[in-house]
Design an enzyme around this catalytic site. Structure first.
Site, PDB file in Angstrom:
ATOM      1  N   HIS A  73      20.371  57.357 -58.633  1.00  0.00           N
ATOM      2  CA  HIS A  73      21.099  56.823 -59.792  1.00  0.00           C
ATOM      3  C   HIS A  73      22.444  56.288 -59.264  1.00  0.00           C
ATOM      4  O   HIS A  73      23.031  56.901 -58.365  1.00  0.00           O
ATOM      5  CB  HIS A  73      21.435  57.937 -60.795  1.00  0.00           C
TER       6      HIS A  73
ATOM      7  N   CYS B 287      26.736  63.576 -64.271  1.00  0.00           N
ATOM      8  CA  CYS B 287      25.424  63.574 -64.930  1.00  0.00           C
ATOM      9  C   CYS B 287      25.394  64.483 -66.147  1.00  0.00           C
ATOM     10  O   CYS B 287      24.597  64.271 -67.063  1.00  0.00           O
ATOM     11  CB  CYS B 287      24.343  64.064 -63.975  1.00  0.00           C
TER      12      CYS B 287
HETATM   13  N1  ARG Z   1      16.626  65.939 -62.455  1.00  0.00           N
HETATM   14  C1  ARG Z   1      17.240  64.828 -63.104  1.00  0.00           C
HETATM   15  C2  ARG Z   1      16.434  63.572 -62.814  1.00  0.00           C
HETATM   16  O1  ARG Z   1      15.959  63.433 -61.722  1.00  0.00           O
HETATM   17  C3  ARG Z   1      18.662  64.678 -62.660  1.00  0.00           C
HETATM   18  C4  ARG Z   1      19.395  63.592 -63.355  1.00  0.00           C
HETATM   19  C5  ARG Z   1      20.795  63.412 -62.847  1.00  0.00           C
HETATM   20  N2  ARG Z   1      21.464  62.402 -63.567  1.00  0.00           N
HETATM   21  C6  ARG Z   1      22.207  61.445 -63.029  1.00  0.00           C
HETATM   22  N3  ARG Z   1      22.819  60.642 -63.814  1.00  0.00           N
HETATM   23  N4  ARG Z   1      22.291  61.253 -61.748  1.00  0.00           N
HETATM   24  O2  ARG Z   1      16.271  62.709 -63.645  1.00  0.00           O
END
Ligand code: ARG
Length: 266
Positions: free
Chosen positions: A164, A260
């Site tokens: 992300h 997050c």
């Molecule tokens: N386990 C979640 C996923 O893989 C973590 C999300 C983390 N969010 C972020 N904005 N980086 O979707």
């Protein structure tokens, strides 16, 4: 004044693996996760003056704690996310209900187009960036840009650990950016360097990037940052920011940290 949507970790766990950080065999400690989440909330509310809106967690949706992935908010409009992985798609309904019951106009993307909200779209007042293709489809930004009247510069993410945009890129209130250049392709690196002059770029070393140094929350002159990133904190302090380190090990096991766990509502 800053408002954020957060989701208490009542049902948080590592129930599946959808990024390289997650390991169901290792799991996350629910008691430690709760303590860490409460400490993050306290720093945001008490030290940074933020207001937190708490959505009711839903059993069976362990990643709902990562509210930044719910959508992107601008004024009273929200563009709702469409999650890439089926494991997270059921989160869309409770988030949509929350936005509707709180007076937001909810915009939806065409079906089948993936977009993971504030996890992939970050910016400052007049400069917006969109990470792709690991979670969000580049084509989604055309629609989001139209809905919100914003120009969005797509940035390609090439390292699966930084899936992300908010895992490797964090624009700050003073026009600076914290970033891990190795997560971007050459074109993306050049695009960032063109928009942020050298003295405004804080390139974090890899050992701090993997401790989620870029997954920070900036509220005015405060930066809330996962612990274990002394050199990034030192550079932030030289730029006049007050830094607040928070332990978030249990959430990093899921591939997420401070940023997050919060969705900016204004
Ligand atoms: N386990 C979640 C996923 O893989 C973590 C999300 C983390 N969010 C972020 N904005 N980086 O979707």
């Amino acid at each position: 004044m800053s408002r954020f949507l957060v989701c208490p970790p009542d049902h948080y766990q590592i129930a599946y693996e959808i990024n390289p950080w997650m390991d169901v065999k290792r799991g996350a400690d629910p008691t430690v996760a709760r303590v860490q989440w409460n400490a993050l909330a306290a720093v945001l509310e008490k030290n940074c003056g933020a207001t937190l809106e708490r959505i009711v967690p839903v059993a069976g949706l362990p990643d709902m704690v990562f509210t930044t992935n719910a959508g992107i908010v601008a004024g009273h409009t929200v563009v709702l996310s469409q999650f890439r992985y089926p494991e997270r798609q059921p989160e869309e309904t409770p988030f949509e209900q929350w936005f509707e019951s709180h007076g937001y106009e909810v915009k939806r993307l065409p079906p089948g187009l993936f977009f993971e909200g504030g996890g992939d779209m970050l910016g400052t007042r007049n400069m917006w960036f969109g990470g792709y293709p690991q979670r969000t489809d580049i084509r989604a930004y055309r629609y989001v840009g139209e809905f919100l009247g914003r120009e969005i510069l797509p940035l390609e993410l090439v390292d699966p650990r930084f899936y992300h945009l908010d895992t490797c890129f964090c624009p700050l209130s003073g026009g600076e950016v914290i970033w891990f250049p190795g997560a971007f392709d050459r074109y993306g690196q050049a695009a960032v360097m063109e928009r942020f002059p050298a003295e405004k770029r804080i390139a974090v070393p890899e050992e701090e990037a993997v401790r989620f140094a870029c997954n920070a929350v900036c509220i005015g002159k405060h930066v809330v940052i996962p612990e274990g990133s002394p050199s990034t904190m030192e550079r932030l302090e030289k730029l006049g920011y007050a830094t607040h380190a928070v332990g978030l090990s249990e959430f990093i096991k899921s591939g997420g940290a401070a940023k997050c766990l919060t969705l900016a509502l204004d």
